[in-house]
Design an enzyme around this catalytic site. Structure first.
Site, short mmCIF file in Angstrom:
data_model
loop_
_atom_site.label_atom_id
_atom_site.label_comp_id
_atom_site.label_asym_id
_atom_site.label_seq_id
_atom_site.Cartn_x
_atom_site.Cartn_y
_atom_site.Cartn_z
N CYS A 1 -3.80 6.14 -2.25
CA CYS A 1 -5.10 6.62 -2.15
C CYS A 1 -5.70 6.69 -3.58
O CYS A 1 -5.04 6.19 -4.46
CB CYS A 1 -5.23 8.16 -1.71
SG CYS A 1 -4.23 9.27 -2.61
N CYS B 1 -6.56 -2.05 -3.23
CA CYS B 1 -5.27 -2.28 -2.77
C CYS B 1 -4.90 -3.86 -2.65
O CYS B 1 -5.64 -4.41 -1.80
CB CYS B 1 -4.94 -1.58 -1.54
SG CYS B 1 -3.17 -1.66 -1.21
N CYS C 1 -8.89 4.04 -0.34
CA CYS C 1 -8.68 3.17 -1.74
C CYS C 1 -9.57 2.10 -1.45
O CYS C 1 -9.81 1.28 -2.35
CB CYS C 1 -7.51 3.07 -2.30
SG CYS C 1 -6.44 1.88 -1.18
#
Length: 135
Positions: A14, A92, A88
């Protein structure tokens, strides 16, 4: 799964690695014991873990108070068999062949314990389903 098979590795990500991903990692470590390698990280890690997340997990007997937010690295993503993202977005790294899941969960940041409990419980439900698939 036999003892000779490698353990699957799950990475929870996150933004701040202070709430949702820490609770998910705590649940998976608690429920899987040593059957799964558990990692967590944040794209922009906070300085400290969310104290309300710590309190919510403590209510169910899981201590995440000593955890520290960690920065998301490419090596952590490479190591993971499953990458679970929680808000997120595109921060990522994506590697072909990895299993990615995006869990839409409310952010516990700034919430009180009453608001965080249902988030904690939903994370447990999702972790239990993931664990059932992996083991």
């Amino acid at each position: 799964m036999t003892t000779s098979e490698p353990r699957p590795t799950v990475l929870f990500v996150c933004v701040h690695n202070a709430g949702r991903s820490q609770m998910a990692a705590g649940w998976l470590q608690h429920l899987a014991r040593d059957r799964v390698e558990v990692l967590s990280a944040g794209s922009q890690p906070a300085d400290l873990i969310n104290p309300v997340a710590v309190a919510a997990m403590a209510e169910v007997g899981i201590d995440i108070a000593t955890e520290q937010p960690k920065v998301l690295t490419e090596s952590a993503v490479r190591e993971a068999d499953v990458v679970v993202t929680m808000g997120c977005g595109d921060a990522c790294p994506f590697f072909p062949g990895k299993r990615y899941e995006d869990w839409a969960l409310d952010d516990p940041a700034g919430q009180d314990l009453t608001a965080v409990r249902p988030i904690r419980d939903e994370i447990r439900r999702r972790v239990e389903a993931l664990l059932a698939e992996l083991t």
